[in-house]
Design a protein around this motif. Structure first.
Motif, PDB file in Angstrom:
ATOM      1  N   LEU A  19       0.834  -1.195   0.000  1.00 20.61           N
ATOM      2  CA  LEU A  19       0.000   0.000   0.000  1.00 20.61           C
ATOM      3  C   LEU A  19       0.870   1.247   0.000  1.00 20.61           C
ATOM      4  O   LEU A  19       1.991   1.225   0.545  1.00 20.61           O
ATOM      5  CB  LEU A  19      -0.896   0.021   1.250  1.00 20.61           C
ATOM      6  N   PRO A  20       0.399   2.343  -0.583  1.00 17.31           N
ATOM      7  CA  PRO A  20       1.160   3.591  -0.501  1.00 17.31           C
ATOM      8  C   PRO A  20       1.319   4.004   0.956  1.00 17.31           C
ATOM      9  O   PRO A  20       0.385   3.877   1.756  1.00 17.31           O
ATOM     10  CB  PRO A  20       0.279   4.602  -1.268  1.00 17.31           C
ATOM     11  N   GLU A  28       0.115  -0.420   8.679  1.00 21.43           N
ATOM     12  CA  GLU A  28      -0.898  -1.256   9.315  1.00 21.43           C
ATOM     13  C   GLU A  28      -0.298  -2.559   9.853  1.00 21.43           C
ATOM     14  O   GLU A  28       0.453  -3.251   9.159  1.00 21.43           O
ATOM     15  CB  GLU A  28      -2.007  -1.588   8.310  1.00 21.43           C
ATOM     16  N   PHE A  29      -0.664  -2.884  11.090  1.00 24.38           N
ATOM     17  CA  PHE A  29      -0.248  -4.147  11.702  1.00 24.38           C
ATOM     18  C   PHE A  29      -1.405  -4.661  12.562  1.00 24.38           C
ATOM     19  O   PHE A  29      -1.315  -4.703  13.789  1.00 24.38           O
ATOM     20  CB  PHE A  29       1.012  -3.934  12.551  1.00 24.38           C
ATOM     21  N   GLN A  81     -11.582  -7.114  -1.660  1.00 21.64           N
ATOM     22  CA  GLN A  81     -10.629  -8.195  -1.379  1.00 21.64           C
ATOM     23  C   GLN A  81      -9.181  -7.758  -1.565  1.00 21.64           C
ATOM     24  O   GLN A  81      -8.306  -8.149  -0.790  1.00 21.64           O
ATOM     25  CB  GLN A  81     -10.928  -9.403  -2.272  1.00 21.64           C
ATOM     26  N   LYS A  82      -8.920  -6.945  -2.578  1.00 19.74           N
ATOM     27  CA  LYS A  82      -7.545  -6.494  -2.814  1.00 19.74           C
ATOM     28  C   LYS A  82      -7.047  -5.649  -1.643  1.00 19.74           C
ATOM     29  O   LYS A  82      -5.898  -5.786  -1.194  1.00 19.74           O
ATOM     30  CB  LYS A  82      -7.428  -5.692  -4.108  1.00 19.74           C
ATOM     31  N   ASP A 140      -3.910  -6.435   0.795  1.00 21.91           N
ATOM     32  CA  ASP A 140      -2.798  -5.482   0.919  1.00 21.91           C
ATOM     33  C   ASP A 140      -2.540  -5.093   2.374  1.00 21.91           C
ATOM     34  O   ASP A 140      -1.390  -4.925   2.788  1.00 21.91           O
ATOM     35  CB  ASP A 140      -3.077  -4.231   0.083  1.00 21.91           C
ATOM     36  N   VAL A 141      -3.612  -4.941   3.148  1.00 19.96           N
ATOM     37  CA  VAL A 141      -3.441  -4.642   4.573  1.00 19.96           C
ATOM     38  C   VAL A 141      -2.735  -5.807   5.265  1.00 19.96           C
ATOM     39  O   VAL A 141      -1.787  -5.619   6.051  1.00 19.96           O
ATOM     40  CB  VAL A 141      -4.802  -4.351   5.248  1.00 19.96           C
ATOM     41  N   ASN A 142      -3.173  -7.035   4.964  1.00 18.34           N
ATOM     42  CA  ASN A 142      -2.533  -8.207   5.562  1.00 18.34           C
ATOM     43  C   ASN A 142      -1.086  -8.355   5.102  1.00 18.34           C
ATOM     44  O   ASN A 142      -0.212  -8.739   5.893  1.00 18.34           O
ATOM     45  CB  ASN A 142      -3.327  -9.469   5.221  1.00 18.34           C
TER      46      ASN A 142
END
Length: 236
Positions: free
Chosen positions: A58-59, A110-111, A187-188, A192-194
């Motif tokens: 992700l940006p 993100e975590f 879903q994308k 991407d977060v994961n």
């Protein structure tokens, strides 16, 4: 007492006073150094900052100038109370003192540790009026700030319904029920977060939140203003 004797006595007194003053100054300096050492948090090890700053899934959401001498990358979870405490107590003073003055570039990644945190991050990443598009930094940072302030209300609601809690929380940011649903079924974005979390864990050894990577040094925990300032000041 003659003038010569008086002058000699005065000189001795001045010398003694000067020695005492010097000793006091050295003691105070030692005390200040000790206090500063206590303020600086323990390092969790070094990380290759060039690798950290390579583009990810992700940006990066960033505040501050690209050429700031200090770069801070924070890995956080939206349901983490320590992350909420950092953003409530430490972030704003650090922003005013260092980010707004061009000394620090601050990046959030993100975590998420649980599905509720993942959903909150997805909503922060979505443009409320166009959920298929990613939010800008101007939209993202106010959203995470709001979600942290209301963390207990949506992450641990009395009725246990986190989805409803999140729905109510983000309506003030402009989400409708339709855009809310569209964002959380992207879903994308979910992938991407994961992937952002997995990269932090695998490549940089992040295993708790908040974790800060500051110019290649890793620090874990809810750092105080004094602790973070001690780290930053040492790099300026």
């Amino acid at each position: 007492m003659t003038n010569e004797t008086f002058a000699a006595a005065l000189s001795r007194r001045a010398l003694l006073a000067g020695s005492a003053s010097t000793a006091l100054g050295l003691t105070l300096a030692a005390s200040m150094t000790s206090a500063q050492a206590q303020e600086k948090p323990e390092s969790g090890g070094k990380v290759d900052m060039a690798e950290v700053l390579k583009p990810g899934p992700l940006p990066d959401m960033q505040l501050g100038k690209d050429d700031a001498p200090v770069t801070i990358v924070e890995y956080m979870s939206m349901t983490c109370p320590h992350c909420a405490a950092f953003h409530a107590n430490t972030f704003d003073p650090i922003k005013e003192k260092y980010i707004d003055t061009g000394k620090v570039r601050f990046i959030v990644r993100e975590f998420p540790f649980d599905p509720a945190a993942t959903a909150a991050f997805m909503l922060a990443r979505c443009n409320p009026s166009k959920p298929a598009e990613l939010a800008t930094a101007d939209q993202y940072f106010p959203m995470i700030s709001m979600l942290f302030k209301q963390q207990r209300a949506w992450a641990a609601p009395a009725d246990g319904n986190v989805r409803n809690g999140l729905t109510q929380a983000v309506k003030i940011a402009g989400f409708s029920q339709e855009s809310f649903n569209a964002c959380l079924t992207n879903q994308k974005l979910l992938d991407d977060v994961n992937a952002t979390m997995q990269r932090g864990a695998k490549d940089f050894g992040v295993n708790s939140t908040p974790t800060f990577i500051i110019n290649g040094e890793k620090y874990a925990g809810d750092l105080s203003v004094e602790q973070m300032s001690a780290v930053i000041d040492a790099l300026l």
